[in-house]
Design a protein around this motif. Structure first.
Motif, PDB file in Angstrom:
ATOM      1  N   TYR A 173     -49.633 -49.516  -4.348  1.00 50.41           N
ATOM      2  CA  TYR A 173     -50.053 -48.127  -4.544  1.00 50.41           C
ATOM      3  C   TYR A 173     -51.582 -48.052  -4.652  1.00 50.41           C
ATOM      4  O   TYR A 173     -52.215 -47.164  -4.069  1.00 50.41           O
ATOM      5  N   LEU A 174     -52.170 -48.999  -5.375  1.00 52.32           N
ATOM      6  CA  LEU A 174     -53.617 -49.062  -5.528  1.00 52.32           C
ATOM      7  C   LEU A 174     -54.316 -49.203  -4.172  1.00 52.32           C
ATOM      8  O   LEU A 174     -55.365 -48.603  -3.950  1.00 52.32           O
ATOM      9  N   HIS A 199     -53.766 -47.861  -1.456  1.00 48.46           N
ATOM     10  CA  HIS A 199     -53.945 -46.553  -0.804  1.00 48.46           C
ATOM     11  C   HIS A 199     -55.193 -45.834  -1.321  1.00 48.46           C
ATOM     12  O   HIS A 199     -55.606 -44.826  -0.746  1.00 48.46           O
ATOM     13  N   HIS A 200     -55.761 -46.323  -2.411  1.00 43.71           N
ATOM     14  CA  HIS A 200     -56.917 -45.688  -3.033  1.00 43.71           C
ATOM     15  C   HIS A 200     -58.168 -46.560  -2.948  1.00 43.71           C
ATOM     16  O   HIS A 200     -59.118 -46.359  -3.699  1.00 43.71           O
ATOM     17  N   THR A 201     -58.139 -47.525  -2.028  1.00 43.56           N
ATOM     18  CA  THR A 201     -59.287 -48.425  -1.879  1.00 43.56           C
ATOM     19  C   THR A 201     -59.764 -48.465  -0.435  1.00 43.56           C
ATOM     20  O   THR A 201     -58.988 -48.248   0.493  1.00 43.56           O
ATOM     21  N   LEU A 255     -63.400 -48.519  -4.323  1.00 40.30           N
ATOM     22  CA  LEU A 255     -62.409 -47.445  -4.458  1.00 40.30           C
ATOM     23  C   LEU A 255     -62.809 -46.227  -3.638  1.00 40.30           C
ATOM     24  O   LEU A 255     -63.988 -45.943  -3.469  1.00 40.30           O
ATOM     25  N   ASN A 256     -61.799 -45.492  -3.151  1.00 41.59           N
ATOM     26  CA  ASN A 256     -62.063 -44.204  -2.514  1.00 41.59           C
ATOM     27  C   ASN A 256     -61.530 -43.062  -3.388  1.00 41.59           C
ATOM     28  O   ASN A 256     -61.562 -41.907  -2.998  1.00 41.59           O
ATOM     29  N   THR A 257     -61.041 -43.411  -4.573  1.00 41.25           N
ATOM     30  CA  THR A 257     -60.537 -42.471  -5.570  1.00 41.25           C
ATOM     31  C   THR A 257     -61.030 -42.955  -6.931  1.00 41.25           C
ATOM     32  O   THR A 257     -61.091 -44.162  -7.158  1.00 41.25           O
ATOM     33  N   ASP A 295     -58.058 -41.259 -11.847  1.00 45.39           N
ATOM     34  CA  ASP A 295     -57.197 -40.320 -11.118  1.00 45.39           C
ATOM     35  C   ASP A 295     -55.987 -41.003 -10.476  1.00 45.39           C
ATOM     36  O   ASP A 295     -55.126 -40.327  -9.918  1.00 45.39           O
ATOM     37  N   ILE A 296     -55.930 -42.316 -10.545  1.00 53.22           N
ATOM     38  CA  ILE A 296     -54.796 -43.058  -9.970  1.00 53.22           C
ATOM     39  C   ILE A 296     -53.743 -43.199 -11.058  1.00 53.22           C
ATOM     40  O   ILE A 296     -53.912 -43.948 -12.014  1.00 53.22           O
TER      41      ILE A 296
END
Length: 181
Positions: free
Chosen positions: A23-24, A26-28, A135-137, A141-142
């Motif tokens: 899941y992480l 998707h936010h990197t 990170l892109n988030t 917020d994750i």
């Protein structure tokens, strides 16, 4: 030999950690992700030692197992250490049982005594999921689904850290003991 002392997780817990890691991802934008078999909780990093010191570290584990009893920990949320604008993303330990800190401190004192050294690093209970992460988030917020159960810490291991032929990091238990006090 690059050595450390750790608590290793069951496959059930590692499967959960892997799902959080997936899941992480998707936010990197990028990162080096811990392999499934390498998920662990470091109690004391030892560093580089010759093979002749392995018995000393095994003796330390034998000493600790006589003094400490099994206990439970609870996994927490994602967090990170930041180094040079990159993150080391980890799973925090939510239920900071005094016995976890006591175990880490006992190991630290015994190792320092036997090696005539001092370890200035403070123990921070965590499970590394990825290194060198961009990170892109925002990490806060994750949101992840918490692991539903407490995890029994009943054994600890002397671990060898080495690289495979393909330069893949491998952690191998050299010696394990069950806590029994």
């Amino acid at each position: 030999m690059r050595l450390f002392i750790a608590f290793n997780f069951s496959n059930q817990v590692k499967t959960y950690l892997k799902s959080v890691q997936d899941y992480l991802k998707h936010h990197t934008l990028s990162g080096k992700f811990t392999s499934f078999n390498n998920f662990h909780l470091t109690l004391r990093f030892l560093g580089e030692y010759p093979e002749s010191k392995v018995k000393l570290f095994c003796d330390i584990l034998d000493n600790v197992k006589e003094q400490k009893e099994p206990f439970f920990i609870k996994l927490g949320k994602l967090d990170s250490f930041v180094r040079e604008n990159k993150h080391i993303v980890y799973m925090d330990i939510l239920d900071k049982d005094k016995r976890l800190l006591d175990l880490a401190n006992s190991l630290n004192l015994l190792v320092n005594e036997k090696l005539n050294c001092t370890n200035q690093e403070r123990f921070k209970a965590h499970i590394t999921l990825a290194r060198e992460v961009i990170l892109n988030t925002r990490l806060n917020d994750i949101k992840i689904k918490p692991y539903p159960e407490k995890i029994l810490v009943k054994d600890i291991s002397l671990m060898l850290s080495h690289r495979s032929i393909n330069n893949e990091l491998i952690y191998t238990p050299l010696y394990s003991v069950e806590l029994m006090a």
